[in-house]
Design a protein around this motif. Structure first.
Motif, PDB file in Angstrom:
ATOM      1  N   GLU A 281       0.840  -1.216   0.000  1.00 12.46           N
ATOM      2  CA  GLU A 281       0.000   0.000   0.000  1.00 12.46           C
ATOM      3  C   GLU A 281       0.871   1.260   0.000  1.00 12.46           C
ATOM      4  OE1 GLU A 281      -3.537  -1.983   2.639  1.00 12.46           O
ATOM      5  OE2 GLU A 281      -2.809  -0.001   3.248  1.00 12.46           O
TER       6      GLU A 281
ATOM      7  N   ARG B  13       1.169   4.144  -2.939  1.00  9.20           N
ATOM      8  CA  ARG B  13       0.943   5.583  -2.717  1.00  9.20           C
ATOM      9  C   ARG B  13       2.148   6.373  -3.216  1.00  9.20           C
ATOM     10  NH1 ARG B  13      -2.115   3.883   1.953  1.00  9.20           N
ATOM     11  NH2 ARG B  13      -0.218   3.444   3.104  1.00  9.20           N
TER      12      ARG B  13
ATOM     13  N   LEU C 153       2.424   7.003  -6.957  1.00  6.49           N
ATOM     14  CA  LEU C 153       1.600   8.073  -7.522  1.00  6.49           C
ATOM     15  C   LEU C 153       2.419   9.298  -7.848  1.00  6.49           C
ATOM     16  CD1 LEU C 153      -1.670   8.727  -5.567  1.00  6.49           C
ATOM     17  CD2 LEU C 153      -1.349   8.339  -8.015  1.00  6.49           C
ATOM     18  N   LEU C 154       3.322   9.665  -6.956  1.00  2.53           N
ATOM     19  CA  LEU C 154       4.118  10.880  -7.148  1.00  2.53           C
ATOM     20  C   LEU C 154       5.499  10.555  -7.721  1.00  2.53           C
ATOM     21  CD1 LEU C 154       3.063  12.958  -4.037  1.00  2.53           C
ATOM     22  CD2 LEU C 154       2.349  13.219  -6.400  1.00  2.53           C
TER      23      LEU C 154
ATOM     24  N   ILE D 165       5.253  12.894  -1.026  1.00  3.22           N
ATOM     25  CA  ILE D 165       4.616  12.017  -0.061  1.00  3.22           C
ATOM     26  C   ILE D 165       5.691  11.342   0.770  1.00  3.22           C
ATOM     27  CG2 ILE D 165       4.513  10.103  -1.741  1.00  3.22           C
ATOM     28  CD1 ILE D 165       1.816   9.335  -0.397  1.00  3.22           C
ATOM     29  N   GLN D 166       5.391  11.164   2.032  1.00  7.22           N
ATOM     30  CA  GLN D 166       6.326  10.456   2.909  1.00  7.22           C
ATOM     31  C   GLN D 166       5.508   9.688   3.938  1.00  7.22           C
ATOM     32  OE1 GLN D 166       9.732  12.621   4.503  1.00  7.22           O
ATOM     33  NE2 GLN D 166       9.414  11.628   6.481  1.00  7.22           N
ATOM     34  N   GLU D 167       5.868   8.446   4.170  1.00 10.66           N
ATOM     35  CA  GLU D 167       5.177   7.743   5.238  1.00 10.66           C
ATOM     36  C   GLU D 167       6.122   6.817   5.980  1.00 10.66           C
ATOM     37  OE1 GLU D 167       2.400   5.712   2.270  1.00 10.66           O
ATOM     38  OE2 GLU D 167       2.434   4.260   3.893  1.00 10.66           O
TER      39      GLU D 167
END
Lengths: 375, 375
Positions: free
Chosen positions: A268, A272, A275-276, A307-309
């Motif tokens: 997941e 994500r 996407l970028l 984005i970063q997670e």
């Protein structure tokens, strides 16, 4: 040639054989499907220059189905298949050769199609002698699905567009690579064969589509051809000629960091980040870790955003300072091909390939090459 | 502007509003979705020059969701929608405007996207005054599905690319035609409005996609615009300007033959005949009957073959000698749009249109023009 068969039975056979028939074959007669009535069986054949499928339908058991008159006919698959598809289920259809035409009758429906000359239809290859190598349909399917996606879609080196099957010491190893990622799957097999064969992707796709997963399949490799045989189906495929690269030298022998992580959560996150990352040639996604032992996934596209997670691994062993960028699309495809819930990742440094394996399983391995970080 | 919302709620809203946002709009800001936090509601707006959808989400009932700071932001739908889609379900996401950027945070996932200037976003039209005309969502959906397929895909007469809605004497009649076939559906409505409006197909498609079939929809027609409003959704659409052709003169007033037939059986037959009719400009299929009162369907393509089948009608009234050719694709589409199991066909002769109606129902009617027989 005349036969009576259930529409459902014929639909199923055409669904398998029809797919390997090309709309624009090298010789015109190959745009047709060959129906051959021999004793109490109907033999349905289709193919092109690379692959042929022969499906045998036994009519002995069914009192209503029969070969009324033995013989052979060839009819263009396009119209024949579409027509049979639209015939009512649970009905009997009579197929009869009438000089150059084929008459198809089902209850109040009467059709005539122009036939093709069955004498022009090329002879199918001879099945190699012997018993072949036996493999369960479900294992064969699994092995193909875990490797074929990693082959090159197109490459100046034709060998990379196929999957390498390597038989050695009672083991079959399948390997596919496009030079940026690699998938490997091995399994034990009862055979003393030693040899390597490169199978085209189309063959593997049709094999997965046509075989019964509950049956055993016999494999007959030969120098230029590979034959698969189950109870009622034979598939012949040409092989890709050439020498497959030696992958042993690129498989990392050691690693600096070993991480165990939940596959679903990681996938997941990668998706994500993808996407970028889509503006980059290599879908650059960066994975990093510092002393806190948490995984960070990041990507960015100037003008659009970033984005970063963070995600918590199940276990970390070795060096915790880690940063590596890779093609996020290739990484996601490797994860998707894995059935297991936990995966082990091995890192050897920012310019060394990443290894992905199902946790506690050594028969499957994926390699992803690092790319130069985009920032 | 700052808000906290459930990912699931936002996904649902973007699924509806996102579809009407164009990737290449006439003004750049329309490539974005507008989020407006007003008191305890989030208003989500998207649109292009032809159609706008405004979805209102009430956050009052949910203790965790809230508008933290009122205001407006516009963010490119492409990345925003894909990102929200990939956020975990059953989670809260915080969306915050930070100067020219939009920060999106969901647990350990932190994203920043470049925003668009909300001051450039065009004002949405004013909803016309009054209560509007009320219609059940399910009836509106049914009427649209039974007519829109018959409109012209493209035509020099723009009016034929839409569906004509005619309000008269407490009745709404929808009509679509491409000059070779026509679909008509009417229903009683509580309104004293008299007027005619041509709605674009895209509007009707989005309306069916976005409305709740169990709710009542209020319709507000005006000269250049049509507004639909349900409890939490407003859809504004431009209208197609021009005069719709008068179809009364082409609807047959009498018929020579009336046939009742099972719709499923007839549709299967037409679809089989269509297979061998596809080479003809008008997909020529011929329907005939002689004194035996059975329907014969036939088509043929030289070189390929021919098909003929008989089917037994449920009832025949009038002249039994009958032969008419028509576009089998149009005929099949008309039959597919009918829910009922029995259909009535009316024939006036080989050069007169065929009428198709659900049996014993006068609110729906299809006309198919005859074509010159191919043989």
């Amino acid at each position: 040639m005349e036969l009576i068969i259930h529409t459902d039975t014929l639909k199923k056979a055409l669904y398998i054989v029809g797919r390997v028939i090309s709309a624009n074959p090298s010789i015109p007669v190959l745009s047709g499907v060959k129906l051959e009535g021999v004793k109490e069986s109907l033999i349905v054949t289709g193919g092109d220059s690379d692959i042929s499928i022969i499906k045998t339908i036994d009519l002995k058991e069914s009192p209503q189905e029969e070969i009324v008159e033995q013989g052979t006919l060839v009819v263009p698959i396009k119209y024949f298949h579409e027509l049979i598809k639209r015939m009512p289920n649970n009905s009997l259809v009579t197929i009869k050769k009438l000089y150059k035409k084929v008459q198809i009758t089902c209850g109040d429906i009467e059709t005539t199609l122009s036939g093709l000359n069955e004498e022009d239809y090329p002879a199918v290859p001879e099945k190699p002698p012997g018993d072949g190598i036996s493999i369960k349909g479900s294992l064969l399917t699994e092995m193909i699905k875990e490797t074929q996606f990693a082959a090159a879609k197109s490459d100046t080196r034709a060998v990379l567009t196929g999957v390498n099957w390597n038989f050695k010491e009672e083991e079959l190893t399948m390997i596919a690579t496009n030079s940026q990622r690699l998938a490997l799957r091995k399994a034990s097999l009862k055979t003393n064969l030693t040899g390597t064969f490169i199978l085209p992707i189309k063959t593997l796709t049709e094999l997965v589509h046509s075989i019964d997963k509950h049956q055993f399949i016999n494999m007959y490799p030969s120098e230029s051809m590979f034959t698969f045989q189950s109870e009622d189906l034979i598939l012949y495929s040409r092989l890709i000629s050439g020498t497959y690269p030696d992958i042993n030298r690129i498989i990392p022998k050691d690693s600096a960091t070993e991480v165990v992580v939940k596959k679903g959560r990681l996938l997941e996150g990668i998706e994500r980040a993808n996407l970028l990352a889509a503006q980059w040639k290599n879908n650059n996604v960066t994975l990093s870790m510092n002393m806190d032992g948490k995984i960070r996934l990041s990507s960015s596209t100037s003008e659009v955003g970033q984005i970063q997670e963070r995600l918590e691994p199940v276990d970390v062993q070795g060096e915790r300072n880690l940063k590596v960028s890779f093609d996020g699309k290739f990484f996601a495809e490797a994860l998707k091909s894995i059935q297991e819930e936990l995966v082990s990742l091995s890192f050897g440094g920012s310019m060394r390939p990443i290894t992905i394996k199902p946790y506690n399983k050594t028969s499957t391995m994926h390699l992803i090459s690092p790319v130069r970080a985009s920032s």
